[in-house]
Design an enzyme around this catalytic site. Structure first.
Site, short mmCIF file in Angstrom:
data_model
loop_
_atom_site.label_atom_id
_atom_site.label_comp_id
_atom_site.label_asym_id
_atom_site.label_seq_id
_atom_site.Cartn_x
_atom_site.Cartn_y
_atom_site.Cartn_z
N ASP A 17 -102.05 32.35 94.16
CA ASP A 17 -100.88 31.53 94.52
C ASP A 17 -101.07 30.84 95.85
O ASP A 17 -100.81 29.64 96.00
CB ASP A 17 -99.62 32.42 94.60
N ASP A 58 -106.55 37.65 89.04
CA ASP A 58 -107.05 37.20 90.36
C ASP A 58 -107.31 38.39 91.30
O ASP A 58 -107.83 38.18 92.39
CB ASP A 58 -106.11 36.17 91.00
N HIS A 82 -102.84 37.90 86.03
CA HIS A 82 -103.19 39.22 86.58
C HIS A 82 -104.70 39.44 86.59
O HIS A 82 -105.16 40.58 86.48
CB HIS A 82 -102.50 40.35 85.80
N GLY A 86 -87.87 33.86 92.13
CA GLY A 86 -87.93 34.85 91.06
C GLY A 86 -88.30 34.22 89.73
O GLY A 86 -87.94 34.73 88.66
N ALA A 87 -89.02 33.10 89.77
CA ALA A 87 -89.31 32.35 88.54
C ALA A 87 -90.80 32.37 88.20
O ALA A 87 -91.21 31.81 87.19
CB ALA A 87 -88.84 30.91 88.69
N GLY A 88 -91.61 32.99 89.06
CA GLY A 88 -93.06 33.00 88.80
C GLY A 88 -93.72 31.69 89.16
O GLY A 88 -94.78 31.36 88.62
N LEU A 89 -93.09 30.90 90.06
CA LEU A 89 -93.65 29.60 90.44
C LEU A 89 -94.11 29.60 91.90
O LEU A 89 -94.25 28.54 92.51
CB LEU A 89 -92.62 28.49 90.20
N SER A 90 -94.32 30.78 92.46
CA SER A 90 -94.89 30.93 93.81
C SER A 90 -94.01 30.39 94.92
O SER A 90 -94.51 29.79 95.88
CB SER A 90 -96.27 30.26 93.90
N SER A 91 -92.71 30.63 94.83
CA SER A 91 -91.84 30.17 95.92
C SER A 91 -92.19 30.87 97.23
O SER A 91 -92.17 30.25 98.30
CB SER A 91 -90.37 30.42 95.57
C1 GLA Z 1 -98.32 36.72 91.03
C2 GLA Z 1 -99.34 37.06 92.10
C3 GLA Z 1 -100.69 36.43 91.78
C4 GLA Z 1 -101.14 36.73 90.34
C5 GLA Z 1 -100.00 36.45 89.37
C6 GLA Z 1 -100.32 36.90 87.98
O1 GLA Z 1 -98.02 35.36 91.03
O2 GLA Z 1 -98.92 36.61 93.36
O3 GLA Z 1 -101.66 36.87 92.71
O4 GLA Z 1 -101.63 38.03 90.23
O5 GLA Z 1 -98.80 37.09 89.75
O6 GLA Z 1 -101.37 36.17 87.46
#
Ligand code: GLA
Length: 343
Positions: free
Chosen positions: A152, A19, A17, A101-106
């Site tokens: 991401d 960026d 958080h 929904g895993a925080g891996l930028s799908s």
């Molecule tokens: C998501 C957002 C990113 C970043 C992260 C947290 O992945 O897409 O821009 O803010 O959360 O670091």
């Protein structure tokens, strides 16, 4: 002409958080990814087939986001059309092994892969990868209404597996760093799913905006943590700003520790990052804290929540020797958790 392109998922090693607060982040590309085949159409229809969804979907490129899984694809095609890569709609076939929904930028991987496939179909070799990343961010910000930063999209458009990317999100300058040879950043899904569009990410962004207004700067990351601590800002907003100021410093220290091959130092910084996310940014959840704690008890050098938070994955730094036993023990304690991959 048909176009095909791929993009990897990413794990953020540290720097959450920040960026959109003027900070430096440290993502790495993963071995999981998405591949898109795109066939431009003469009409305005968007036809979608995806292996993660049972039924094909038909949309119009003129449609606004509707909350459907096809929204990121429609948004990416609208950007591709605005960039002159396609003239109307398109048919897309999407194959992905990035969990959602895993925080891996799908979502970022999908939009970047669609834009790159449209570039390949256009056959003109432009725009470059950085412009593709910026266009993919516009899909999130302007079409999907997620006020995310650039991490991401930049990581999945440019980073290569095996390297970490130290990205200054203000200047967009970056350094590629070798990942440790004898240790792995293991990525494990907590089993708790979440969506960036569910509002909690946006709430944190609004809280950071309040801190920015108070301090009169866009760059919370560059504030002196002591100045933040001693300010008379509302306690919750002060904690959000404090996370940004301390997390940015931890990223810079992690970059130095990685260069010095100081894996113990990297681990300590990851642990401190998790505490800051848990207590100051309040973006963790009890099952994720338990997973992080047990990852450490089982022998990791460091462990932390990764990505947007409120669910998704952790990453743990683990020595390659004994890694399989470590993983067995952790998954035995957490039956809902799932091994995704290592970086
Ligand atoms: C998501 C957002 C990113 C970043 C992260 C947290 O992945 O897409 O821009 O803010 O959360 O670091």
């Amino acid at each position: 002409m048909r176009g095909t392109a791929s993009a990897p998922g990413r794990v953020n090693l540290i720097g959450e958080h920040i960026d959109y607060n003027g900070g430096t982040v440290l993502p790495a590309a993963l071995s999981v990814g998405v591949t898109v085949e795109l066939e431009p159409r003469d009409d305005d229809r968007v036809l979608l087939v995806a292996d993660q969804y049972d039924d094909p979907v038909e949309r119009l490129i003129s449609e606004e986001a509707s909350g459907d899984w096809s929204d990121p694809s429609v948004g990416a095609l609208r950007e591709a059309r605005a960039l002159g890569l396609i003239n109307a709609g398109a048919s897309l076939t999407i194959r992905s092994n990035i969990p959602q929904g895993a925080g891996l930028s799908s979502s970022a991987a999908l939009t970047v892969a669609i834009l790159k496939a449209a570039r390949a179909a256009g056959g003109v070799g432009r725009p470059d990868d950085q412009e593709i990343a910026l266009a993919a961010r516009r899909v999130e910000n302007d079409y999907l209404g997620v006020p995310c930063g650039i991490m991401d999209q930049f990581a999945v458009a440019i980073a290569k597996p095996g390297m970490a990317m130290a990205l200054d999100t203000k200047s967009l300058q970056y350094d590629l760093l070798d990942l440790p040879q004898d240790h792995t950043f293991v990525v494990i899904h907590s089993g708790v799913s979440r969506k960036l569009t569910d509002g909690r990410y946006k709430t944190r962004k609004i809280e950071c905006d309040q801190a920015k207004a108070y301090f009169g700067t866009d760059d919370l990351c560059h504030l002196d943590p002591d100045a933040v601590r001693s300010s008379d800002l509302d306690a919750t907003i002060r904690k959000r700003a404090l996370h940004c100021a301390t997390e940015h410093r931890r990223v810079l220290a992690t970059v130095e520790a990685l260069k010095a091959k100081d894996t113990a130092g990297v681990g300590d910084l990851m642990n401190a990052s998790h505490v800051s996310m848990r207590d100051d940014f309040e973006m963790s959840l009890e099952p994720i804290d338990a997973l992080v704690d047990d990852a450490m008890s089982a022998g990791a050098l460091g462990a932390r929540l990764t990505g947007g938070g409120f669910g998704g994955c952790i990453t743990a730094l683990v020595a390659n020797e004994g890694k399989d036993d470590w993983l067995y023990e952790l998954l035995r304690l957490h039956p809902r958790a799932k091994f995704i991959c290592g970086a």
